[in-house]
Structure formats: C-alpha cells, structure tokens
Design a protein around this motif. Structure first.
Motif, PDB file in Angstrom:
ATOM      1  N   TRP A   1      82.819 -53.072 -46.074  1.00 52.63           N
ATOM      2  CA  TRP A   1      83.088 -52.271 -44.872  1.00 52.63           C
ATOM      3  C   TRP A   1      82.124 -52.647 -43.755  1.00 52.63           C
ATOM      4  O   TRP A   1      82.528 -52.840 -42.605  1.00 52.63           O
TER       5      TRP A   1
ATOM      6  N   LYS B   1      90.411 -47.244 -42.418  1.00 52.11           N
ATOM      7  CA  LYS B   1      90.627 -45.968 -41.736  1.00 52.11           C
ATOM      8  C   LYS B   1      90.188 -44.800 -42.604  1.00 52.11           C
ATOM      9  O   LYS B   1      89.521 -43.859 -42.122  1.00 52.11           O
ATOM     10  N   ARG B   2      90.514 -44.827 -43.877  1.00 54.64           N
ATOM     11  CA  ARG B   2      90.133 -43.727 -44.773  1.00 54.64           C
ATOM     12  C   ARG B   2      88.623 -43.651 -44.950  1.00 54.64           C
ATOM     13  O   ARG B   2      88.041 -42.556 -44.998  1.00 54.64           O
TER      14      ARG B   2
ATOM     15  N   ASP C   1      86.445 -44.733 -42.719  1.00 55.23           N
ATOM     16  CA  ASP C   1      85.952 -44.259 -41.424  1.00 55.23           C
ATOM     17  C   ASP C   1      86.046 -42.741 -41.325  1.00 55.23           C
ATOM     18  O   ASP C   1      85.109 -42.067 -40.873  1.00 55.23           O
ATOM     19  N   GLU C   2      87.192 -42.210 -41.721  1.00 54.13           N
ATOM     20  CA  GLU C   2      87.405 -40.766 -41.612  1.00 54.13           C
ATOM     21  C   GLU C   2      86.479 -39.997 -42.549  1.00 54.13           C
ATOM     22  O   GLU C   2      85.934 -38.945 -42.177  1.00 54.13           O
TER      23      GLU C   2
ATOM     24  N   PRO D   1      93.609 -52.357 -43.297  1.00 54.29           N
ATOM     25  CA  PRO D   1      93.365 -51.408 -42.204  1.00 54.29           C
ATOM     26  C   PRO D   1      93.429 -49.953 -42.661  1.00 54.29           C
ATOM     27  O   PRO D   1      92.641 -49.117 -42.187  1.00 54.29           O
ATOM     28  N   ASP D   2      94.334 -49.630 -43.580  1.00 55.82           N
ATOM     29  CA  ASP D   2      94.433 -48.260 -44.071  1.00 55.82           C
ATOM     30  C   ASP D   2      93.188 -47.867 -44.857  1.00 55.82           C
ATOM     31  O   ASP D   2      92.694 -46.739 -44.723  1.00 55.82           O
ATOM     32  N   GLN D   3      92.671 -48.781 -45.662  1.00 59.65           N
ATOM     33  CA  GLN D   3      91.455 -48.481 -46.423  1.00 59.65           C
ATOM     34  C   GLN D   3      90.262 -48.290 -45.492  1.00 59.65           C
ATOM     35  O   GLN D   3      89.444 -47.385 -45.696  1.00 59.65           O
TER      36      GLN D   3
END
Length: 342
Positions: free
Chosen positions: A277, A314-315, A317-318, A310-312
């Motif tokens: 990351w 984003k998760r 990050d959130e 990108p989805d991983q």
C-alpha cells in the motif's frame, strides 16, 4: 526489484531499502530493535543484493554509531559502486555542547566520523535527521554544499521536517545556488497518514522523494497484533511504544481487520499488504524495511512485484482514514482547487 527516481534528481533507488536500526543493539532502546552483528549483517545484505535491493540506510545515533560500524564491516570488500549508502546526522551524538544540531561544526565532524565507521570515502544520500531551529539554514546549506563539492556526500535530504522547514530551506538553496534537498525520510504507514496532509503535496510540487521509515506503523502492522490478544513476547513495542506515535487500539484493530481481508484475497501476508500500500502512494521513492533475521527479511521482500487492486486500495484507505487537522480538513472541502494528492 523496481527502481525509482529519488525525487526530482536523476538518481535512482530501489523501491525497497534496508534499514540498519537492528544492527549492533547498543543500549536499551536499540537493543529492543535487534542486535545483528557483522556476520549476520553480511548474510542479510547478501539476501538483499540477490533480490536487487542495494540501498542501506543508517544513522549516527543508531546504537551510538554501532549500526554504522556493523554496516561498514558487512560491506567491506564489496564493490562500492554497487551499493547505495544512506545515513543521517543532527541528533545529539555526544556530551559536548557542539555535538548536536546542524551547525557547520557538527555536520562536518559527524560526516568525517561516519565515513570512518562506514569504511567508505563518500555517502550517497546524507539526510538531516531533524530540523535545527537554532542554526541558520544558510549555514546548514553552505556546509552541505561544501561536503558535496568535496565529494564526501552526493545527494542531500531531510527527515522529520515540517513543511515550512523544508520550504524555507529550498528557498535559500535556490537563492544561493546550494544543493536542493531531493529526499524526505518520513514516517508514513496505514496507521500514520499525516504525511499526506502537507508533506506529500510539498513533495509533489518541489520534487522531494519520500524515503519511508516505519511503514508498518511502529510494529503495529506485522500481523501479530490483534483484538483481545496481548503483545507478542519479544515485540519491541514492549520497550519502545512510548517513542512512537500514540494510537487508539480500536483504530489499529480496524486497520488490521481490513489488512486481514485483503491478505486473504491476495494470498499475501498482512505486512506485505501494508508495505505494498505504501509503495503505491504518490512521491514514494523507497520504503525502508528492517529485519532481525532472514525470515523477516524474505517476508518483507515479498511486498514488491505485485499490486493491489483499486478496490482493495479504497478499502484500506477507508479503514485507515483519520480526521485531518486544520487547515487541511477545510481545504479538503474545496477539491476543485485543492485536489487530494492521492
């Protein structure tokens, strides 16, 4: 191993570099990190070089110079131009009044001692370990300029500076024609994202490459810390937690839960996901990894050669998002003229 430009310079460095905080183990603080001797260090460096990792980071205060001595012993006899040596100075290195800070006296003295401990005649990347508010930036930069001209250091950077510290120095460098800082050795991790508020935009704007220290959040993202379980026996957090940034346990567990989920999806370990990351963030030139033994080192080397979706991202990050301090939370509300660096 992927190689990246160090900031806006023409110098390239490996995406992963090796930190020597575990070398020597002098004193209670650094003894909690590790106590790697020359023979063990040689083996770890062999593994690094086999993987294409040839940048080794140290500092004069690591084990009171012991880490530099061990590193120097471990690289002795190897082709010097095949290695990238990064070190730092500024913190107190002795009891005398002038054995601290970024004065001409202390920097010149420090570099001479570091070259001797490392067994080399030049340092590839020399970084100020912290800002010295008592020494004029012109004195600091002119000293670094002299050391560059003398061939004793090649590139210069900073560590643990605030944004205005960096910009004041860069402005003076531009005004007087001194070498510009091209590296910012900075704390950055999934549980330490303050770097994104000001220093990352500054790095993008001014061409400073991040050389990231403690990318596993001061040992909190090793995969060994989870809800309802005590700290693992031997964890350096038993002795050094107070030296790192304070973090709420629930926040750490939330991030680790997200890391666990992504680790299962990717077939990678929690620390490999956490390192990957960081490697994917803007401005990052190199991420410093450490290891007390071969197993840890090989695990960390597994953080390269693949990418998160990108989805991983984003998760993650959130899960790791934190409220920003002022004025950054205010600026974030006006993305059309203050776009996020990430």
């Amino acid at each position: 191993m992927e190689y990246r430009r160090l900031g806006a310079s023409g110098f390239t460095v490996p995406a992963l570099s090796f930190g020597t905080g575990t070398f020597a183990g002098r004193g209670e603080f650094f003894g909690a990190w590790g106590s790697t001797d020359v023979a063990e260090a040689k083996r770890l460096i062999d593994i690094c070089l086999d993987a294409g990792l040839n940048m080794f980071d140290t500092a004069d205060i690591y084990s009171a110079g012991g880490a530099e001595e061990v590193l120097g012993g471990a690289i002795a006899g190897r082709p010097r131009d095949s290695l990238i040596i990064s070190t730092k100075a500024t913190f107190r290195a002795g009891d005398a009044p002038n054995q601290v800070g970024s004065s001409r006296y202390h920097l010149v003295s420090s570099v001479e001692k570091q070259l001797k401990r490392l067994g080399t005649d030049y340092i590839d990347l020399f970084q100020l370990h912290g800002f010295d508010a008592l020494t004029p930036v012109e004195e600091v930069l002119s000293t670094l300029d002299g050391l560059v001209r003398a061939g004793k250091i090649r590139y210069v950077g900073v560590s643990n500076f605030s944004g205005w510290h960096v910009m004041k120095s860069l402005a003076a460098a531009d005004k007087h024609g001194y070498p510009r800082y091209v590296a910012n050795q900075t704390y950055y991790s999934l549980v330490g994202r303050d770097y994104e508020w000001e220093l990352m935009p500054l790095g993008l704007d001014q061409g400073l490459g991040a050389v990231v220290w403690s990318p596993l959040g001061w040992g909190r993202l090793t995969g060994k810390i989870r809800r309802g379980t005590p700290l693992p026996e031997g964890s350096r957090l038993h002795k050094t937690a107070d030296a790192g940034p304070p973090l709420d346990d629930d926040y750490v567990y939330r991030v680790v839960d997200a890391l666990d989920a992504v680790a299962q999806e990717t077939g990678k370990s929690v620390p490999q996901v956490a390192l990957n990351w960081v490697l994917g963030r803007p401005t990052v030139s190199s991420v410093i990894v450490g290891a007390r033994n071969e197993e840890q080192l090989r695990q960390n080397l597994g953080a390269v050669g693949w990418t998160l979706t990108p989805d991983q991202v984003k998760r993650l990050d959130e899960a790791s998002a934190r409220p920003a301090a002022y004025p950054y939370w205010h600026q974030a509300g006006f993305a059309e003229r203050n776009p996020s660096p990430v």
